[in-house]
Design a protein around this motif. Structure first.
Motif, PDB file in Angstrom:
ATOM      1  N   THR A   4      65.961  84.223  50.991  1.00  0.00           N
ATOM      2  CA  THR A   4      66.387  85.402  50.301  1.00  0.00           C
ATOM      3  C   THR A   4      66.072  85.260  48.914  1.00  0.00           C
ATOM      4  O   THR A   4      66.235  84.271  48.151  1.00  0.00           O
ATOM      5  CB  THR A   4      67.913  85.847  50.487  1.00  0.00           C
ATOM      6  OG1 THR A   4      68.449  84.739  50.052  1.00  0.00           O
ATOM      7  CG2 THR A   4      67.965  86.204  52.040  1.00  0.00           C
ATOM      8  N   ARG A   5      65.851  86.317  48.125  1.00  0.00           N
ATOM      9  CA  ARG A   5      65.506  86.224  46.842  1.00  0.00           C
ATOM     10  C   ARG A   5      65.522  87.806  46.231  1.00  0.00           C
ATOM     11  O   ARG A   5      65.286  88.492  46.904  1.00  0.00           O
ATOM     12  CB  ARG A   5      64.258  85.613  46.332  1.00  0.00           C
ATOM     13  CG  ARG A   5      62.920  86.628  46.703  1.00  0.00           C
ATOM     14  CD  ARG A   5      61.586  86.099  46.200  1.00  0.00           C
ATOM     15  NE  ARG A   5      60.732  87.001  46.778  1.00  0.00           N
ATOM     16  CZ  ARG A   5      59.665  87.767  45.678  1.00  0.00           C
ATOM     17  NH1 ARG A   5      59.771  87.388  44.516  1.00  0.00           N
ATOM     18  NH2 ARG A   5      58.993  88.468  46.424  1.00  0.00           N
ATOM     19  N   SER A   6      65.863  87.797  45.011  1.00  0.00           N
ATOM     20  CA  SER A   6      66.049  88.935  44.310  1.00  0.00           C
ATOM     21  C   SER A   6      64.681  89.097  43.585  1.00  0.00           C
ATOM     22  O   SER A   6      63.911  88.505  43.233  1.00  0.00           O
ATOM     23  CB  SER A   6      67.054  88.938  43.283  1.00  0.00           C
ATOM     24  OG  SER A   6      66.744  88.039  42.290  1.00  0.00           O
ATOM     25  N   ILE A   7      64.426  90.477  43.579  1.00  0.00           N
ATOM     26  CA  ILE A   7      62.984  90.800  43.272  1.00  0.00           C
ATOM     27  C   ILE A   7      63.012  91.647  41.913  1.00  0.00           C
ATOM     28  O   ILE A   7      61.934  91.997  41.231  1.00  0.00           O
ATOM     29  CB  ILE A   7      62.001  91.408  44.425  1.00  0.00           C
ATOM     30  CG1 ILE A   7      62.987  92.522  45.008  1.00  0.00           C
ATOM     31  CG2 ILE A   7      61.791  90.345  45.345  1.00  0.00           C
ATOM     32  CD1 ILE A   7      62.155  93.296  46.138  1.00  0.00           C
ATOM     33  N   ARG A  13      68.364  85.802  44.933  1.00  0.00           N
ATOM     34  CA  ARG A  13      67.362  85.657  46.124  1.00  0.00           C
ATOM     35  C   ARG A  13      68.166  85.328  47.166  1.00  0.00           C
ATOM     36  O   ARG A  13      69.321  84.865  47.130  1.00  0.00           O
ATOM     37  CB  ARG A  13      66.635  84.055  45.709  1.00  0.00           C
ATOM     38  CG  ARG A  13      65.959  84.300  44.318  1.00  0.00           C
ATOM     39  CD  ARG A  13      64.626  84.816  44.567  1.00  0.00           C
ATOM     40  NE  ARG A  13      63.569  84.685  43.513  1.00  0.00           N
ATOM     41  CZ  ARG A  13      63.563  85.822  42.682  1.00  0.00           C
ATOM     42  NH1 ARG A  13      64.417  86.788  42.773  1.00  0.00           N
ATOM     43  NH2 ARG A  13      62.738  85.788  41.715  1.00  0.00           N
ATOM     44  N   ALA A  14      67.795  85.551  48.304  1.00  0.00           N
ATOM     45  CA  ALA A  14      68.629  85.525  49.508  1.00  0.00           C
ATOM     46  C   ALA A  14      68.426  84.308  50.439  1.00  0.00           C
ATOM     47  O   ALA A  14      68.185  83.111  49.713  1.00  0.00           O
ATOM     48  CB  ALA A  14      68.547  86.556  50.410  1.00  0.00           C
ATOM     49  N   ALA A  36      71.618  88.277  52.921  1.00  0.00           N
ATOM     50  CA  ALA A  36      70.844  88.871  51.805  1.00  0.00           C
ATOM     51  C   ALA A  36      71.326  90.238  51.270  1.00  0.00           C
ATOM     52  O   ALA A  36      71.232  90.637  50.202  1.00  0.00           O
ATOM     53  CB  ALA A  36      69.460  88.804  52.441  1.00  0.00           C
ATOM     54  N   SER A  37      71.712  90.857  52.255  1.00  0.00           N
ATOM     55  CA  SER A  37      72.304  92.323  51.888  1.00  0.00           C
ATOM     56  C   SER A  37      73.629  92.507  51.031  1.00  0.00           C
ATOM     57  O   SER A  37      73.743  92.943  50.413  1.00  0.00           O
ATOM     58  CB  SER A  37      72.695  93.201  53.151  1.00  0.00           C
ATOM     59  OG  SER A  37      73.666  92.761  53.816  1.00  0.00           O
ATOM     60  N   ARG A  38      74.582  91.287  51.368  1.00  0.00           N
ATOM     61  CA  ARG A  38      75.717  91.130  50.788  1.00  0.00           C
ATOM     62  C   ARG A  38      75.440  90.648  49.215  1.00  0.00           C
ATOM     63  O   ARG A  38      76.124  91.076  48.212  1.00  0.00           O
ATOM     64  CB  ARG A  38      76.937  90.173  51.319  1.00  0.00           C
ATOM     65  CG  ARG A  38      77.331  90.657  52.510  1.00  0.00           C
ATOM     66  CD  ARG A  38      78.178  89.764  53.072  1.00  0.00           C
ATOM     67  NE  ARG A  38      78.730  90.168  54.232  1.00  0.00           N
ATOM     68  CZ  ARG A  38      79.152  89.467  55.314  1.00  0.00           C
ATOM     69  NH1 ARG A  38      78.957  88.144  55.059  1.00  0.00           N
ATOM     70  NH2 ARG A  38      79.641  90.218  56.447  1.00  0.00           N
ATOM     71  N   THR A  39      74.254  89.910  48.811  1.00  0.00           N
ATOM     72  CA  THR A  39      74.128  89.576  47.773  1.00  0.00           C
ATOM     73  C   THR A  39      72.790  90.244  47.062  1.00  0.00           C
ATOM     74  O   THR A  39      72.478  90.281  45.830  1.00  0.00           O
ATOM     75  CB  THR A  39      73.643  88.151  47.909  1.00  0.00           C
ATOM     76  OG1 THR A  39      72.182  87.902  48.415  1.00  0.00           O
ATOM     77  CG2 THR A  39      74.564  87.214  48.329  1.00  0.00           C
TER      78      THR A  39
END
Length: 150
Positions: A4-7, A13-14, A36-39
């Motif tokens: 996961t990763r933030s974009i 990032r997840a 991923a959704s929680r972060t």
């Protein structure tokens, strides 16, 4: 493996989740998608294919691909003979912050610590690694507490 990763706008990032073509894929992908959704992170599912597996019977990843699409994630296949290295390298290349792996049972003390999970843990010191317990049949393992409630 799920990464996961933030974009955008510095979202985290997840998780990475290793896809194996087994029944455990769906459970692990759901767990990684929740992380991923929680972060607020982006989900990547990674299937590492060894070079000799390309010529042999390929692993069916269609169910995993559909789930990843349903979770609005991305599915990637990577060809590499070292699964652990490929997962960690992919996570770093996508600026991932977490890796989610499944393990069916603990390693016996007499067996050397050189499986995929152990190698990922050694190589991914800068990443959070989540290990999800799955049973022999691919289902998560739960411990039932039989003690009477107070």
């Amino acid at each position: 493996m799920t990464i996961t990763r933030s974009i955008r706008r510095g979202r985290p990032r997840a998780a990475d989740r290793r896809i194996t073509g087994t029944a455990a894929d769906a459970d692990l992908l759901r767990r990684a998608a929740r992380i991923a959704s929680r972060t607020g992170a982006e989900l990547f599912a990674v299937h590492v294919v060894k070079s000799d597996e390309i010529r042999n019977a390929p692993v069916d990843t269609s169910e995993a691909r559909e789930l990843v699409e349903e979770f609005e994630g991305k599915f990637q296949e990577v060809v590499d003979d070292d699964t652990a290295s490929a997962l960690v390298s992919f996570a770093r290349s996508e600026r991932g912050t977490q890796i989610v792996l499944g393990a069916s049972r603990p390693r016996p003390p007499w067996r050397p610590a050189n499986g995929v999970v152990e190698k990922v843990l050694r190589h991914a010191r800068d990443l959070d690694v989540h290990i999800i317990a799955v049973g022999e049949n691919g289902r998560p393992t739960f411990i039932k507490d039989d003690r009477p409630s107070a």
